[in-house]
Design a protein around this motif. Sequence first.
Motif, PDB file in Angstrom:
ATOM      1  N   MET A   1       4.359  -9.823  -3.391  1.00 56.66           N
ATOM      2  CA  MET A   1       5.648 -10.526  -3.372  1.00 56.66           C
ATOM      3  C   MET A   1       6.741  -9.643  -2.774  1.00 56.66           C
ATOM      4  O   MET A   1       7.843 -10.119  -2.497  1.00 56.66           O
ATOM      5  N   GLY A   2       6.454  -8.339  -2.611  1.00 58.19           N
ATOM      6  CA  GLY A   2       7.415  -7.437  -2.010  1.00 58.19           C
ATOM      7  C   GLY A   2       8.007  -6.413  -2.946  1.00 58.19           C
ATOM      8  O   GLY A   2       8.841  -5.604  -2.543  1.00 58.19           O
ATOM      9  N   TYR A   3       7.573  -6.421  -4.213  1.00 61.42           N
ATOM     10  CA  TYR A   3       8.076  -5.434  -5.165  1.00 61.42           C
ATOM     11  C   TYR A   3       7.379  -4.094  -4.947  1.00 61.42           C
ATOM     12  O   TYR A   3       6.181  -4.039  -4.651  1.00 61.42           O
ATOM     13  N   SER A   4       8.123  -3.012  -5.148  1.00 62.85           N
ATOM     14  CA  SER A   4       7.602  -1.673  -4.920  1.00 62.85           C
ATOM     15  C   SER A   4       6.604  -1.272  -6.006  1.00 62.85           C
ATOM     16  O   SER A   4       6.753  -1.630  -7.178  1.00 62.85           O
ATOM     17  N   SER A   5       5.622  -0.464  -5.621  1.00 57.90           N
ATOM     18  CA  SER A   5       4.659   0.065  -6.586  1.00 57.90           C
ATOM     19  C   SER A   5       5.307   1.088  -7.512  1.00 57.90           C
ATOM     20  O   SER A   5       4.710   1.477  -8.519  1.00 57.90           O
TER      21      SER A   5
ATOM     22  N   TYR B   1       5.257  -2.739 -16.420  1.00 62.37           N
ATOM     23  CA  TYR B   1       5.522  -3.873 -17.313  1.00 62.37           C
ATOM     24  C   TYR B   1       6.257  -4.965 -16.539  1.00 62.37           C
ATOM     25  O   TYR B   1       5.943  -6.153 -16.668  1.00 62.37           O
ATOM     26  N   ALA B   2       7.254  -4.556 -15.758  1.00 62.14           N
ATOM     27  CA  ALA B   2       8.015  -5.524 -14.963  1.00 62.14           C
ATOM     28  C   ALA B   2       7.116  -6.205 -13.947  1.00 62.14           C
ATOM     29  O   ALA B   2       7.168  -7.431 -13.765  1.00 62.14           O
ATOM     30  N   ARG B   3       6.274  -5.420 -13.271  1.00 61.24           N
ATOM     31  CA  ARG B   3       5.396  -6.003 -12.255  1.00 61.24           C
ATOM     32  C   ARG B   3       4.423  -7.000 -12.873  1.00 61.24           C
ATOM     33  O   ARG B   3       4.190  -8.079 -12.323  1.00 61.24           O
TER      34      ARG B   3
ATOM     35  N   HIS C   1      -1.128  -6.490  -8.230  1.00 54.26           N
ATOM     36  CA  HIS C   1      -1.335  -6.789  -6.809  1.00 54.26           C
ATOM     37  C   HIS C   1      -0.488  -7.983  -6.381  1.00 54.26           C
ATOM     38  O   HIS C   1       0.094  -7.995  -5.283  1.00 54.26           O
ATOM     39  N   HIS C   2      -0.403  -8.992  -7.244  1.00 56.14           N
ATOM     40  CA  HIS C   2       0.376 -10.186  -6.915  1.00 56.14           C
ATOM     41  C   HIS C   2       1.851  -9.838  -6.723  1.00 56.14           C
ATOM     42  O   HIS C   2       2.492 -10.276  -5.755  1.00 56.14           O
ATOM     43  N   THR C   3       2.387  -9.016  -7.634  1.00 53.13           N
ATOM     44  CA  THR C   3       3.798  -8.653  -7.552  1.00 53.13           C
ATOM     45  C   THR C   3       4.080  -7.818  -6.309  1.00 53.13           C
ATOM     46  O   THR C   3       5.109  -8.006  -5.638  1.00 53.13           O
ATOM     47  N   GLU C   4       3.173  -6.896  -5.997  1.00 52.55           N
ATOM     48  CA  GLU C   4       3.377  -6.061  -4.819  1.00 52.55           C
ATOM     49  C   GLU C   4       3.274  -6.884  -3.541  1.00 52.55           C
ATOM     50  O   GLU C   4       3.959  -6.601  -2.555  1.00 52.55           O
TER      51      GLU C   4
END
Length: 411
Positions: free
Chosen positions: A79-83, A88-90, A74-77
């Motif tokens: 930040m604007g990263y795609s689902s 692993y990257a997220r 949730h934090h990474t998404e």
Amino acid sequence: MNEQSKRSSKQWVNDMLREHYRHARQAKEDGQLVCWSTSIAPQELLTTMGIITMYPENHAAAIGARKDTEQFIHHTEQMGYSSDLCSYARVNLAYAELQHSEAENMPLPDFLLCTSNICHTVIKWYENLAKELNIPLILFDTPFNHTDEVQEHNVKYMEGQLYHIIDQLEEITGKKFDYDKLREVMAISNETCSWWKKATELAAAKPSPLDGFELFNYLAIIVFARGTEEARDLFHLWHDELAEKIRLGQGPWKEGEEQYRVLWDGIACWPYLRYTYKTLKNLGINVVTSTYPKSWTVSYETGDIAGMARAYSANVYPNRNLNYDVDNMVTLTKKFGLDGIVFHSNRSCKLMDFRQYEVQRRVMEECGVASVMFDGDQTDPRLFSEAQYETRIQALAEMMEANQRKRRNAQ
């Protein structure tokens, strides 16, 4: 008998994992350099230089097994990263900001080592880490093998990169690279891979002495400790334990018999590890092998830098073409006497998933082995359905039973 010799290999694995993270945190506090690296990277160079190396994929898997990934995802998404990005990257990109998990914590890196043989997503993942943390990134580019054999011009290209990485490590550490030490590390790495291969191949026995999901626990060690004597001795012990179970005629479980033998293709669903395992075991289905063990059998002639470059390109099946995948799976089907194959269509691994249906078709055409495919993800729990998984595995059991019945009637 000393205390170490009394430990089972399983206990040893747990001890090594705890010490791996504890030692890294202490080293960071003491001012030693810490590197974050992709999984099947030339650890020999880092080990030779005595650099503390951590593996974000291992760490993300551990976080997934502790069912703690959603806060990071949730934090990474946010930040604007795609689902659609590898989970692993997220998880790791979020951890680099949050720096705490329910699993073990690992110190932030001083530099990064990225090898593209597992996928090309890691390049952008590590580029972003390098930018956000303002640290150096070392890239070992391994061209995808579109042909059935690794091309010589690719080997020369990769060999040159390995020498360049050595130059970069000398610049980062301020130390001269020790080629005699490298030969020692290469020899140990070869021995470690040899015992890993010997141990995992003992699962070909009937019944298999190996409960296949245990393979995922030992996998963590081959990732981070391949160049160490401790890992070599651990896999030697594991091999001997499995060989003793074969001698005694013991199967994978204390209760229940191995009725069906399957290959698991793809990464585990770490947040649902227990559920996926129990669903199989309740039907007498044992995972005796996967497409993973061979990737970590990185072997070469000691002292041969070009051979090492070739091994890092050739052994990793995501870096090989479709023919290699099919031939490898057909070989495993015959060698391990498989009744079926479970294909995990892992949302995170596009490189593997896009070709799974064609691999499945070709393998079934050549071997007639039963197989099913289920949807899931390695660490994003939102993409796995217990109902779908259970239905697919039940269908697989029915197909395998029908095939066994045909073989019995034909005798």
